[in-house]
Design an enzyme around this catalytic site. Sequence first.
Site, PDB file in Angstrom:
ATOM      1  N   ASP A 194      14.564 -32.725  38.719  1.00  0.00           N
ATOM      2  CA  ASP A 194      15.610 -32.816  37.698  1.00  0.00           C
ATOM      3  C   ASP A 194      15.641 -34.204  37.070  1.00  0.00           C
ATOM      4  OD1 ASP A 194      16.295 -30.217  38.230  1.00  0.00           O
ATOM      5  OD2 ASP A 194      18.006 -30.719  39.523  1.00  0.00           O
ATOM      6  N   LYS A 218       5.427  -1.480  41.586  1.00  0.00           N
ATOM      7  CA  LYS A 218       5.894  -1.102  40.245  1.00  0.00           C
ATOM      8  C   LYS A 218       7.248  -1.772  40.041  1.00  0.00           C
ATOM      9  CE  LYS A 218       6.808   2.797  37.164  1.00  0.00           C
ATOM     10  NZ  LYS A 218       8.141   2.298  36.719  1.00  0.00           N
ATOM     11  N   GLU A 249      -0.482  -2.061  43.222  1.00  0.00           N
ATOM     12  CA  GLU A 249       0.503  -3.092  42.912  1.00  0.00           C
ATOM     13  C   GLU A 249       1.919  -2.511  43.007  1.00  0.00           C
ATOM     14  OE1 GLU A 249      -2.449  -4.764  39.375  1.00  0.00           O
ATOM     15  OE2 GLU A 249      -0.425  -4.085  38.907  1.00  0.00           O
ATOM     16  N   GLU A 260       5.949  -8.761  33.792  1.00  0.00           N
ATOM     17  CA  GLU A 260       7.242  -8.116  34.006  1.00  0.00           C
ATOM     18  C   GLU A 260       8.286  -9.189  34.230  1.00  0.00           C
ATOM     19  OE1 GLU A 260       9.062  -4.091  34.578  1.00  0.00           O
ATOM     20  OE2 GLU A 260       7.121  -4.831  33.877  1.00  0.00           O
ATOM     21  N   ASP A 310      14.023 -30.669  44.452  1.00  0.00           N
ATOM     22  CA  ASP A 310      14.643 -30.228  43.199  1.00  0.00           C
ATOM     23  C   ASP A 310      15.334 -31.384  42.482  1.00  0.00           C
ATOM     24  OD1 ASP A 310      13.772 -27.713  43.787  1.00  0.00           O
ATOM     25  OD2 ASP A 310      15.733 -26.907  44.355  1.00  0.00           O
ATOM     26  N   SER A 354       2.953   3.562  28.413  1.00  0.00           N
ATOM     27  CA  SER A 354       3.643   3.873  29.667  1.00  0.00           C
ATOM     28  C   SER A 354       2.627   4.370  30.693  1.00  0.00           C
ATOM     29  CB  SER A 354       4.725   4.927  29.434  1.00  0.00           C
ATOM     30  OG  SER A 354       4.159   6.115  28.918  1.00  0.00           O
TER      31      SER A 354
END
Length: 716
Positions: free
Chosen positions: A64, A152, A150, A209, A60, A108
Amino acid sequence: MSLADEDADDNPYLRDPPTEFDPLEEISTDEAREQVGLLRDAIREHDRRYYVENDPIVADRTYDALFARLRELEGAFDLDHPDSPTRGVGGQPLEEFETVEHVAPMLSIDQSGDAEDVREFDERVRRAVGDEGASERASGNAGEIEYVCEPKFDGVSMEFVYEEGRLERAVTRGDGHEGDDVTRNARTIGSVPQTLHGDYPDFLAVRGEVYMPKDAFQAHNRERIERGEEPFANPRNATAGTIRQLDPSVVAERPLEVFYFDVLDSSDGADTHREELERFPEWGLRVNDRVEVADGADDRPAVEEAIDYRDRLLDVRDDLNYEIDGTVIKVDDREAREELGRTARHDRYAFAYKFPARAEVTPIVDVAIQIGRTGRVTPVALLEPVDVGGVTVSRASLHNPEEIAAKNVDVGDTVRVQRAGDVIPYVEEVVEKGAENEPGSYYELPDHCPVCGSAIERDGPMAYCTGGLACDAQLRRSIEYYASDDGLDLEGLGEKTVRQLVEEGLLESIADLYELESESLLALEGWGETSAENLLSELDSAREPPLPDFLSALGVPHVGPATARELAREFGTFEAIRGTAESEPERLEGVDEVGETVAETIHDFFASEANAEAVDAILEHVSPQEVDVEEGGDELEGLTFVFTGSLEGMTRGDAQELVEAHGANATSSVSGNTDYLVVGDNPGQTKRDDAAENDVPIVDEEAFRELLGEREVGFE
């Protein structure tokens, strides 16, 4: 295109990259441009390996350093580009979001927590696409209906559109047909590639998502609690509140991630959903590793495999680092999906098999330390979100160290949560000790305040931070109290305003209130000239406050308005009260409302070096009025006055002291017991509204003076 391993030798910033660079003044523009190109390619590859492959090849700290060098070069040589990884660190706040139409409806999903409803969904699918001739790929044999299963995700669904491999826009789901364009916010999320990798299609719109990992959510909530801010109820709320921030830099500071799970539209479509998901990582789009295919290969109907998948996922739900509330079962075949079609609300090819809500029993993930205005330490249990009486709860009070010990509550324990008075969640009991916890073990408070580092000391069952007004966690609450009805009653300085001023760095102490400037306020969101002028005027009129109000406003423990009034009448000046508290606290015990414990508390407050510095800073701007009760009388006895705005001939503090010296009461808020509301220049609207509601006479300064004259009260 991604950096293939064989190309690593051509890019020094991919494997074992240097972290020390030539000074900017020693490189040419052409050299900078070449270095920028290599850094961008390398950082995109590092992002892909970190977020998609979960296999980083640099530390990391090294990443950076590369990122900082790229940003440095772009700024120094004017080499900024919309596709650069550095464009994801935020920018100027937006005034509002633009509404954008989706490339395809984001509908939906029909859902249920009953397995029989899942089987009925399967029957509907087989009837629609399993009849002879309905589809070449689904010829009537139930075994040929295959599903992709999958998790949800319980996050925020969004559309991501790529053209020629570049991220063009990111849009919230909205009403399913159009949503908010939050592209600038999405660019700050590490797992959102600015450009695709590999052999990507010319046009691609995918559904993903956005979510906040559970460990990051708990850490973020802990920080909010310890800063004195209201924590988020659950990760989904935290995500939704973050992605719609108007300031991208705020989004960049919060730990959001993305899983991609569907193609909305593409110039190069696949035959099956599973093929699409297999391509996603090649393009740099992160997919969930819990996806499975239910194909009926074990001589069991595919739908039964899908039901089993849900049950298995439910068993490991608490071990996952993201919130899920069920599974999604999708028809794999793309052609069959089109035949199934959709209703006005949902696609017919998919069904959500929901989990039962967690009810009352949940594990403690961590404990946060909340510091109150007086320094009181309240431990707060951070929980796996649980349903308690129909409300999702992710934190619960542990009250104090003594109660923690009595209940043997520790991090990792599974506990039962209740809501006191149907409002405040609290831990009722330990149901099961954590696997690594000894029987009877319990959480112990840290020795020092996690915010300011001052010692935490016990006082009976309670614990307190000794940092006083120098503790940042106590700062905001102290300023709020200073401005409250029990303090100086400064209109326009409510909780929301104080939080904004503290977060923007304009207030680092109570004294900073008196150094606010109009220009600084006007630069803030939601401020106009009128609101800025009103606040500054309100502060100006409070530079010579009544002694009781000022003493109460300081927030000395156990010293509210009544006690402050008695102290003021006994000692007359702030200096006398302070000096007595520091050197002769026993003299305070002769004052009504003050006993040995309160006297000791007042002494401790003024003896604190940190408090002394904070009070001295306030006194550079404020001169509390003296109280001389001997000059008064009872001419105004039985009357109650409230003052608002600035008086011309006297300060508002002078007026309050005057009426009190002659037997009246001066209160900070209007009620049915108020006899007169005295209104000066720039008065507060709230008090006038309250006066009208309670039929309280409103008088200006001239009428007030006439009233005093009629009662033979001198005011010159």
